[in-house]
Design an enzyme around this catalytic site. Structure first.
Site, short mmCIF file in Angstrom:
data_model
loop_
_atom_site.label_atom_id
_atom_site.label_comp_id
_atom_site.label_asym_id
_atom_site.label_seq_id
_atom_site.Cartn_x
_atom_site.Cartn_y
_atom_site.Cartn_z
N GLU A 120 0.83 -1.21 0.00
CA GLU A 120 0.00 0.00 0.00
C GLU A 120 0.87 1.27 0.00
OE1 GLU A 120 -3.05 -0.18 -0.62
OE2 GLU A 120 -3.87 -2.03 0.22
N HIS A 132 -3.16 1.81 8.25
CA HIS A 132 -4.23 1.12 7.54
C HIS A 132 -4.44 -0.21 8.25
CE1 HIS A 132 -6.48 -1.23 4.72
NE2 HIS A 132 -5.46 -2.03 4.49
N HIS A 153 -12.84 -3.37 2.66
CA HIS A 153 -11.41 -3.66 2.81
C HIS A 153 -10.86 -3.21 4.17
CE1 HIS A 153 -7.05 -3.10 1.09
NE2 HIS A 153 -7.06 -3.62 2.30
N HIS A 205 -7.73 -3.52 9.29
CA HIS A 205 -8.95 -4.20 8.87
C HIS A 205 -9.89 -4.40 10.07
CE1 HIS A 205 -6.35 -6.31 5.48
NE2 HIS A 205 -6.48 -5.01 5.28
P1 13P Z 1 1.04 -5.55 2.93
O1 13P Z 1 1.42 -6.83 3.64
O2 13P Z 1 1.68 -5.40 1.60
O3 13P Z 1 1.31 -4.35 3.87
O4 13P Z 1 -0.52 -5.57 2.65
C1 13P Z 1 -1.48 -5.73 3.66
C2 13P Z 1 -2.75 -5.05 3.36
O5 13P Z 1 -3.56 -4.85 4.27
C3 13P Z 1 -3.06 -4.61 1.97
O6 13P Z 1 -4.15 -3.76 1.95
ZN ZN Z 2 -5.53 -3.96 3.67
#
Ligand code: 13P
Ligand code: ZN
Length: 269
Positions: free
Chosen positions: A119, A142, A214, A144
Site C-alpha cells: 500500500e 491502515h 477492505h 482491517h
Molecule cells: P502488505 O502486507 O503489503 O502491507 O498488505 C497488507 C494489506 O492490508 C493490503 O491492503
Molecule cells: Zn488492507
C-alpha cells in the site's frame, strides 16, 4: 546486530510506538496474516550519518512523483509481514526507506532489505499531501477493523455521511475525538494509485477514511493517535452491532444531544 535505532532514542521511540500499535492491531483481531500497514515520516530524526548510509536495495519506483517528499525518510511495515511479528521485531518486519531526489523512487537503507508494504502508493501519496498542506501529522495506519468493514457491506452506509452520523450518535466521545468523521471510498484495487488518490481526496474532508469492503486508513501525529481514531470509530460500530444483535435498532443520541455536544466541545458542525 547493528541497528539504525542504536543511540538514536527519538527514532527508536517512534519505531517502538509503531511496534506497540502493531501489537494492539493483532490483539483486536484487525490484523489477520499480513493485514494492515503502518508508515511514519521519520525525517525529523535523521542525522548526517543516516543521510550518508548506503542503500541496501536497488532503487524502486513509487509509481508517482511526489515533490514534497524530497529528502524524506519513512519507517514502513514490510509487505507480507505480520503485525504480530512486527510488534516484537519492528526492524525485521519493516524497514527505513529514503526517497530519491527525483521524488519518484526510493531505496531501503536499514536495517534489512525488507520490501515496504504494497500500500506504499497510498501511504506516500498521503504523506506528500500532509507535508504540502503544512499538517503536523507524521503517521498513517491502515488496518482491517471487523465491525467497521462489516458496515460497508450495506449500501446505505456507503452513502455520504450516513455511517458517520450513526457512529457519532452511539456515544458522545466519538464525535468529540473524531469530529470530521469517516469518509467512504467506493471499492478500489488494494495497492493501487487510484486508491491512494481517493484516500487523499477524502482526508481533505474527514479524519479517517474507509476503503469499502477492505479496511480503514487514518493519519495523525503518531501511530498511537492514528490508532485511537480508528478504535473510537470501531467502538461505536460495536455498540451499534450489539444493539442490533439484541434485536432492536439503536435510538442513537438525539439531534439535540448531538448539537449540545458539538457546541460544548467547540466541534466543527
Ligand atoms: P502488505 O502486507 O503489503 O502491507 O498488505 C497488507 C494489506 O492490508 C493490503 O491492503
Ligand atoms: Zn488492507
Amino acid at each position: 546486530m547493528k541497528s539504525i535505532l542504536d543511540n538514536r532514542p527519538g527514532l527508536a521511540q517512534e519505531v517502538n510506538r509503531v511496534a506497540e500499535v502493531a501489537g494492539y492491531l493483532w490483539q483486536k483481531g484487525w490484523a489477520e496474516r499480513n493485514g494492515g500497514n503502518i508508515t511514519v515520516n521519520v525525517t525529523g530524526f535523521v542525522d548526517d550519518a543516516i543521510r550518508r548510509m548506503p542503500p541496501i536495495s536497488e532503487a524502486r519506483a513509487i509509481g508517482a512523483t511526489l515533490p514534497h517528499l524530497k529528502g524524506c525518510y519513512f519507517y514502513c511495515k514490510g509487505t507480507n509481514k505480520r503485525m504480530r511479528d512486527l510488534a516484537r521485531r519492528p526492524m525485521e518486519n519493516g524497514s527505513v526507506i529514503r526517497i530519491l531526489d527525483d521524488c519518484a523512487g526510493y531505496v531501503i537503507i536499514a536495517d534489512n532489505p525488507v520490501a515496504p508494504t504494497s500500500e506504499l502508493p497510498s501511504h506516500l501519496g498521503v504523506h506528500n499531501y500532509l507535508i504540502g498542506s503544512g499538517s503536523p501529522f507524521k503517521a498513517a495506519v491502515h488496518t482491517h477493523p471487523i465491525e467497521l468493514i462489516a458496515m460497508t457491506h450495506s449500501p446505505k452506509f456507503l452513502e455520504k455521511d450516513v455511517a458517520t452520523r450513526v457512529l457519532w450518535s452511539m456515544i458522545p466521545e466519538t464525535k468529540a475525538f473524531c469530529p470530521r468523521g469517516l469518509g467512504i471510498i467506493p471499492y478500489e484495487l488494494p495497492g493501487s494509485v487510484q486508491l491512494g488518490n481517493a484516500t487523499i481526496r477524502e482526508l481533505e474532508e474527514y479524519d479517517v477514511v474507509m476503503w469499502e469492503k477492505h479496511g480503514v486508513f487514518a493519519v495523525d501525529c503518531d501511530a498511537m493517535q492514528a490508532f485511537d481514531q480508528i478504535d473510537v470509530l470501531n467502538k461505536s460500530a460495536l455498540i451499534y452491532i450489539a444493539a442490533k444483535s439484541m434485536g432492536f435498532e439503536p435510538d442513537g443520541m438525539s439531534d439535540e444531544q448531538m448539537q449540545e455536544m458539538t457546541a460544548a466541545f467547540n466541534l466543527p458542525k
